[in-house]
Write a protein that holds these residues in place. Sequence first.
Motif, PDB file in Angstrom:
ATOM      1  N   CYS A 188     -52.877  80.311  72.949  1.00  0.00           N
ATOM      2  CA  CYS A 188     -53.408  81.189  73.999  1.00  0.00           C
ATOM      3  C   CYS A 188     -53.258  80.546  75.380  1.00  0.00           C
ATOM      4  CB  CYS A 188     -54.883  81.492  73.747  1.00  0.00           C
ATOM      5  SG  CYS A 188     -55.226  82.482  72.283  1.00  0.00           S
ATOM      6  N   PHE A 189     -53.599  79.259  75.463  1.00  0.00           N
ATOM      7  CA  PHE A 189     -53.576  78.587  76.765  1.00  0.00           C
ATOM      8  C   PHE A 189     -52.155  78.410  77.284  1.00  0.00           C
ATOM      9  CE2 PHE A 189     -53.120  74.515  79.067  1.00  0.00           C
ATOM     10  CZ  PHE A 189     -53.803  74.865  80.236  1.00  0.00           C
ATOM     11  N   PHE A 190     -51.311  77.726  76.532  1.00  0.00           N
ATOM     12  CA  PHE A 190     -49.980  77.389  77.037  1.00  0.00           C
ATOM     13  C   PHE A 190     -49.109  78.627  77.254  1.00  0.00           C
ATOM     14  CE2 PHE A 190     -50.999  73.139  75.266  1.00  0.00           C
ATOM     15  CZ  PHE A 190     -50.759  72.397  76.413  1.00  0.00           C
ATOM     16  N   CYS A 191     -49.201  79.602  76.356  1.00  0.00           N
ATOM     17  CA  CYS A 191     -48.297  80.755  76.451  1.00  0.00           C
ATOM     18  C   CYS A 191     -48.778  81.791  77.461  1.00  0.00           C
ATOM     19  CB  CYS A 191     -48.077  81.357  75.071  1.00  0.00           C
ATOM     20  SG  CYS A 191     -47.294  80.177  73.946  1.00  0.00           S
ATOM     21  N   SER A 192     -50.093  81.933  77.615  1.00  0.00           N
ATOM     22  CA  SER A 192     -50.596  82.790  78.692  1.00  0.00           C
ATOM     23  C   SER A 192     -50.265  82.155  80.041  1.00  0.00           C
ATOM     24  CB  SER A 192     -52.108  82.992  78.564  1.00  0.00           C
ATOM     25  OG  SER A 192     -52.424  83.705  77.393  1.00  0.00           O
ATOM     26  N   ALA A 248     -52.937  86.186  84.308  1.00  0.00           N
ATOM     27  CA  ALA A 248     -52.675  85.488  83.040  1.00  0.00           C
ATOM     28  C   ALA A 248     -53.066  84.016  83.130  1.00  0.00           C
ATOM     29  CB  ALA A 248     -51.201  85.621  82.662  1.00  0.00           C
ATOM     30  N   VAL A 249     -52.819  83.386  84.284  1.00  0.00           N
ATOM     31  CA  VAL A 249     -53.181  81.978  84.466  1.00  0.00           C
ATOM     32  C   VAL A 249     -54.697  81.808  84.374  1.00  0.00           C
ATOM     33  CG1 VAL A 249     -53.218  80.072  86.123  1.00  0.00           C
ATOM     34  CG2 VAL A 249     -51.126  81.420  85.822  1.00  0.00           C
ATOM     35  N   THR A 250     -55.443  82.718  84.968  1.00  0.00           N
ATOM     36  CA  THR A 250     -56.907  82.663  84.912  1.00  0.00           C
ATOM     37  C   THR A 250     -57.395  82.815  83.480  1.00  0.00           C
ATOM     38  OG1 THR A 250     -57.066  83.618  87.135  1.00  0.00           O
ATOM     39  CG2 THR A 250     -59.042  83.706  85.752  1.00  0.00           C
ATOM     40  N   ALA A 251     -56.841  83.788  82.769  1.00  0.00           N
ATOM     41  CA  ALA A 251     -57.228  83.994  81.366  1.00  0.00           C
ATOM     42  C   ALA A 251     -56.920  82.750  80.540  1.00  0.00           C
ATOM     43  CB  ALA A 251     -56.503  85.211  80.798  1.00  0.00           C
ATOM     44  N   ALA A 252     -55.756  82.131  80.790  1.00  0.00           N
ATOM     45  CA  ALA A 252     -55.377  80.925  80.057  1.00  0.00           C
ATOM     46  C   ALA A 252     -56.407  79.824  80.270  1.00  0.00           C
ATOM     47  CB  ALA A 252     -53.993  80.451  80.514  1.00  0.00           C
ATOM     48  N   SER A 253     -56.862  79.673  81.493  1.00  0.00           N
ATOM     49  CA  SER A 253     -57.847  78.638  81.811  1.00  0.00           C
ATOM     50  C   SER A 253     -59.170  78.869  81.092  1.00  0.00           C
ATOM     51  CB  SER A 253     -58.076  78.592  83.327  1.00  0.00           C
ATOM     52  OG  SER A 253     -56.861  78.353  84.009  1.00  0.00           O
ATOM     53  N   CYS A 254     -59.529  80.124  80.876  1.00  0.00           N
ATOM     54  CA  CYS A 254     -60.784  80.443  80.193  1.00  0.00           C
ATOM     55  C   CYS A 254     -60.731  80.050  78.713  1.00  0.00           C
ATOM     56  CB  CYS A 254     -61.080  81.928  80.321  1.00  0.00           C
ATOM     57  SG  CYS A 254     -61.488  82.469  81.994  1.00  0.00           S
ATOM     58  N   PHE A 255     -59.538  80.055  78.123  1.00  0.00           N
ATOM     59  CA  PHE A 255     -59.410  79.715  76.707  1.00  0.00           C
ATOM     60  C   PHE A 255     -59.650  78.224  76.439  1.00  0.00           C
ATOM     61  CE2 PHE A 255     -56.913  83.706  76.343  1.00  0.00           C
ATOM     62  CZ  PHE A 255     -57.526  84.233  75.225  1.00  0.00           C
ATOM     63  N   LEU A 256     -59.245  77.379  77.385  1.00  0.00           N
ATOM     64  CA  LEU A 256     -59.200  75.941  77.148  1.00  0.00           C
ATOM     65  C   LEU A 256     -60.538  75.324  76.714  1.00  0.00           C
ATOM     66  CD1 LEU A 256     -56.930  73.933  77.103  1.00  0.00           C
ATOM     67  CD2 LEU A 256     -57.467  73.305  79.468  1.00  0.00           C
ATOM     68  N   TYR A 265     -44.115  81.664  84.627  1.00  0.00           N
ATOM     69  CA  TYR A 265     -42.685  81.887  84.449  1.00  0.00           C
ATOM     70  C   TYR A 265     -42.317  83.366  84.551  1.00  0.00           C
ATOM     71  CZ  TYR A 265     -38.206  82.321  81.987  1.00  0.00           C
ATOM     72  OH  TYR A 265     -36.926  82.636  81.649  1.00  0.00           O
ATOM     73  N   ALA A 266     -42.995  84.195  83.757  1.00  0.00           N
ATOM     74  CA  ALA A 266     -42.689  85.635  83.793  1.00  0.00           C
ATOM     75  C   ALA A 266     -43.395  86.338  84.944  1.00  0.00           C
ATOM     76  CB  ALA A 266     -43.089  86.284  82.471  1.00  0.00           C
ATOM     77  N   GLU A 323     -37.953  87.606  80.697  1.00  0.00           N
ATOM     78  CA  GLU A 323     -38.841  86.456  80.808  1.00  0.00           C
ATOM     79  C   GLU A 323     -40.074  86.614  79.916  1.00  0.00           C
ATOM     80  OE1 GLU A 323     -36.418  86.758  84.527  1.00  0.00           O
ATOM     81  OE2 GLU A 323     -37.564  88.143  83.271  1.00  0.00           O
ATOM     82  N   SER A 324     -40.578  87.831  79.831  1.00  0.00           N
ATOM     83  CA  SER A 324     -41.759  88.082  79.002  1.00  0.00           C
ATOM     84  C   SER A 324     -41.442  87.902  77.525  1.00  0.00           C
ATOM     85  CB  SER A 324     -42.290  89.501  79.268  1.00  0.00           C
ATOM     86  OG  SER A 324     -42.696  89.655  80.609  1.00  0.00           O
ATOM     87  N   LEU A 325     -40.266  88.393  77.090  1.00  0.00           N
ATOM     88  CA  LEU A 325     -39.873  88.240  75.690  1.00  0.00           C
ATOM     89  C   LEU A 325     -39.586  86.771  75.354  1.00  0.00           C
ATOM     90  CD1 LEU A 325     -37.613  91.374  75.123  1.00  0.00           C
ATOM     91  CD2 LEU A 325     -39.734  90.842  73.936  1.00  0.00           C
ATOM     92  N   LEU A 326     -39.024  86.042  76.303  1.00  0.00           N
ATOM     93  CA  LEU A 326     -38.803  84.611  76.090  1.00  0.00           C
ATOM     94  C   LEU A 326     -40.142  83.885  75.913  1.00  0.00           C
ATOM     95  CD1 LEU A 326     -35.890  83.727  78.548  1.00  0.00           C
ATOM     96  CD2 LEU A 326     -35.921  83.340  76.085  1.00  0.00           C
ATOM     97  N   THR A 327     -41.130  84.300  76.703  1.00  0.00           N
ATOM     98  CA  THR A 327     -42.459  83.707  76.563  1.00  0.00           C
ATOM     99  C   THR A 327     -43.035  84.011  75.190  1.00  0.00           C
ATOM    100  OG1 THR A 327     -42.847  83.951  78.942  1.00  0.00           O
ATOM    101  CG2 THR A 327     -44.781  83.632  77.540  1.00  0.00           C
ATOM    102  N   ASP A 328     -42.850  85.232  74.724  1.00  0.00           N
ATOM    103  CA  ASP A 328     -43.317  85.597  73.386  1.00  0.00           C
ATOM    104  C   ASP A 328     -42.615  84.765  72.309  1.00  0.00           C
ATOM    105  OD1 ASP A 328     -45.240  87.506  73.935  1.00  0.00           O
ATOM    106  OD2 ASP A 328     -44.452  88.886  72.441  1.00  0.00           O
TER     107      ASP A 328
END
Length: 431
Positions: A56-60, A322-330, A66-67, A282-287
């Motif tokens: 969740c963190f790294f990919c969000s 997405a970056v904010t959401a990623a930070s909340c997961f950590l 990136y995307a 870019e989004s599919l590459l992230t997936d």
Amino acid sequence: MKPIQKGHVPNSFYTEILAGITSFLATAYIIVVNPSVLSLSGMPFSGVLTATVLVCFFCSLMMGLYAKSPYVVAPGMGLNAFFTYTVVQGMNVPYTTALGAVFWAGIFFLIISIFNVRVVLIKAIPKSLRYGIAAGIGLFITLIGLINAKFVVANPATIISIGTLNPAVIIFIIGLLSTLVFIQKKVNGGILWGIVLTTFIALIPGRLYESERLINWKGVFAAPDFSLIFQLDIWGSLTWAMAPVIFAFVFTDLFDSLSTFIGLAEATGRLDEEGEPLAIKESLLTDAVATTLAGLVGSSPGTAYIESAVGIEAGGRTGLTAVTAASCFLPCLFLSPLLSMVPSFATAPALVVVGVFMMKTVIRIPWDEWEEAVPAFLAMVLIPFSYSITQGIIWGFLSYGALKLASGKFRQLPLAFWLIIGLCLAALLNE
């Protein structure tokens, strides 16, 4: 929701932050649900929780930086059920080998995303089959939720039946109704709050009657459990017997991602001049990276979440969401004891509700066209009835090809479709 043309309109910093927190609340239920499902494959709950948070963190974070898209990435519902119930339990595959299959599915996904092979695959898969498979996975997830709650149980006379109304089942019913009310009232993080409320209610019997204790206190904080990292069997999973599993991971992940990106782009106006979703490559590459990373750290494949629409509705338009959401997961890395106390009947309402969401695709199946409706229907019902996403996909494709051959319309189908048919036949012969 106002559409945006040729990119995105400027949005305030605080709006993006709030949208990211909202997206996190809408998807945070996966932190508990994913370990509860995958732990049934023999993997440690705390290890899967760590893997889930890492994905969740790294990919969000990658999705945002990136995307530059406001989409949250997390282990996919349906994919985790396929991993546990079909691959590990149904096929008796060790979870290390199953993780290897996830890794190779991610590598294949990366290749087809980099070289735009996805266009060929998209055209090869009939839309009616996509809709039927999505609905079938929804039914499968719902069935698993009902079984986990003991609301549906095995019965030698009728195969399955309704369970007895014991305290756990009653609490599940209350939790399901509460979750539905939260969603109906558009409460941010409604599914998550449903899990919290159901777990809290489950504490009451233990307070009143020691013999009916449903939850045992395990504490709050603990160091992250990294025991599953690099525990995959890369070469043991690269066998002909695992080919259908890898294909099923790729197929489900790819089209789940595409449908999510297209749906969210249509809803928010994130479209280019040709009507295609912005940053789709870019989004599919992230997936694809999310799936590859999942295999390495110890989880089922990651994918973009349709629940990201909640954050977009709150004003999220850029990667900062997405970056904010990623930070909340950590911080959840350190909450394994607290989260592991959540019983399976408390996460079951989330599975049922996600199943409801996935059933929406049935209205898009052309039921008056026999050649389209029958394969879609077979895929939809065989996934839960056979307890296997793979079998639903196989028989959906085979029936579609058979009906096209019988009607003399087989020339309408591209070569890639018949290559998939060959893989389906090989999978059946290999059983």
